[in-house]
Design an enzyme around this catalytic site. Sequence first.
Site, mmCIF file in Angstrom:
data_model
loop_
_atom_site.group_PDB
_atom_site.id
_atom_site.type_symbol
_atom_site.label_atom_id
_atom_site.label_comp_id
_atom_site.label_asym_id
_atom_site.label_seq_id
_atom_site.Cartn_x
_atom_site.Cartn_y
_atom_site.Cartn_z
ATOM 1 C CB CYS A 69 3.534 -0.501 -2.811
ATOM 2 S SG CYS A 69 1.817 0.093 -3.257
ATOM 3 C CD GLU A 125 7.947 1.973 2.325
ATOM 4 O OE1 GLU A 125 7.529 0.954 2.627
ATOM 5 O OE2 GLU A 125 7.243 2.563 1.320
ATOM 6 C CG HIS A 153 3.824 1.687 1.278
ATOM 7 N ND1 HIS A 153 4.826 2.336 0.577
ATOM 8 C CD2 HIS A 153 2.815 1.762 0.559
ATOM 9 C CE1 HIS A 153 4.334 2.501 -0.812
ATOM 10 N NE2 HIS A 153 3.280 2.364 -0.810
HETATM 11 N N1 GLN Z 1 -0.705 1.085 -7.628
HETATM 12 C C1 GLN Z 1 0.551 2.044 -7.739
HETATM 13 C C2 GLN Z 1 1.307 1.766 -9.066
HETATM 14 O O1 GLN Z 1 0.457 1.231 -9.905
HETATM 15 C C3 GLN Z 1 1.581 1.545 -6.800
HETATM 16 C C4 GLN Z 1 1.102 2.415 -5.549
HETATM 17 C C5 GLN Z 1 2.229 2.347 -4.255
HETATM 18 O O2 GLN Z 1 3.379 1.935 -4.796
HETATM 19 N N2 GLN Z 1 1.859 3.219 -3.404
HETATM 20 O O3 GLN Z 1 2.158 1.860 -9.499
#
Ligand code: GLN
Length: 241
Positions: A78, A190, A188
Site C-alpha cells: 500500500c 498483513e 494489505h
Molecule cells: N493511499 C494512501 C497514501 O497515500 C496509502 C493507504 C494505505 O497504505 N493503506 O499514503
Amino acid sequence: MAVGVLALQGSFNEHLAALRRIGVKGVEIRKAEQLDNITSLIIPGGESTTMAKLAELHNLFPALREFVRMGKPVWGTCAGLIFLADKAVGQKIGGQELVGGLDCTVHRNFFGSQIQSFEAELPVPELAAKEGGPSSFRGVFIRAPAILEVGPGVEVLASVSIKEGSAESESKVIVAVKQGNILATAFHPELTIDSRWHSYFMKMSPSNNEITAAGSSSNYYEDPESYLYNKQPKTDLPIYE
Ligand code: GLN
C-alpha cells in the site's frame, strides 16, 4: 539475520505479527544503520506523505535507495508500494519523496477516499503455484493505490476487476507486481490470516530459503493444528494478535 519492517508509521506491528505466524523474526527499522543488519525489508501501509516526512526527518532515503539498489528483497504494501514506485500521481501539492526502484506509475488514492475502502477476492495464479492453497487471495484495500502502468521488467502478480461507469464493462487494475528483488502489493496481506504473501516474500531472499522451507510446515494457513486456524474461519478478517 532478521527481516526488517520499516517502523516509522502504519501497519508495521501487523507485519511483525504475520512474520511471527510463519516462524520468522522481524525487527523494527527506524534508523539507517539498522538496515545493515537485515536481509530483506518490508515497507508497510499507512499514509505515504506522513511516512515520507518521517523518513526524511531521519535521513533514511539514501540508505533505503542503497538497500534497493543492492538487490536485497524489499516488499512495499500500500503506502509502501507508493514509496517504491519510480513515479506517483495524485500526490499532495509539492509531492513527496519516493525511494523508487520499481519501474511503474502508481496512483496514490486510485480507489477513492477512506470510506471507499473494500475487500475483493483476487486471482493469484503465481502465488498459488509457489505457495499452494486456493487460487484466489482476499485483498484488503484501504484507501489503496493502484498501478497504472508497468515497465517491461515488471511481472504482474494480481489485478482487481472494477466496473466502469454505468456500462457493465469491467476493466482490470494492477494491484500486485514483482520486479527482481522488489515485491509490491496495493492491498494489505498483513491484515488477513492467509500468510502466503509473507511466505512468498521470504523465499525471495536466497539466505532465507532454508528458514522458509522449515517455516512452511508452520505456515499456519496450511497447518490445521494451529491455534488461529481452529479459532477462525479461513476467510475471516481481520486478525490481530
Ligand atoms: N493511499 C494512501 C497514501 O497515500 C496509502 C493507504 C494505505 O497504505 N493503506 O499514503
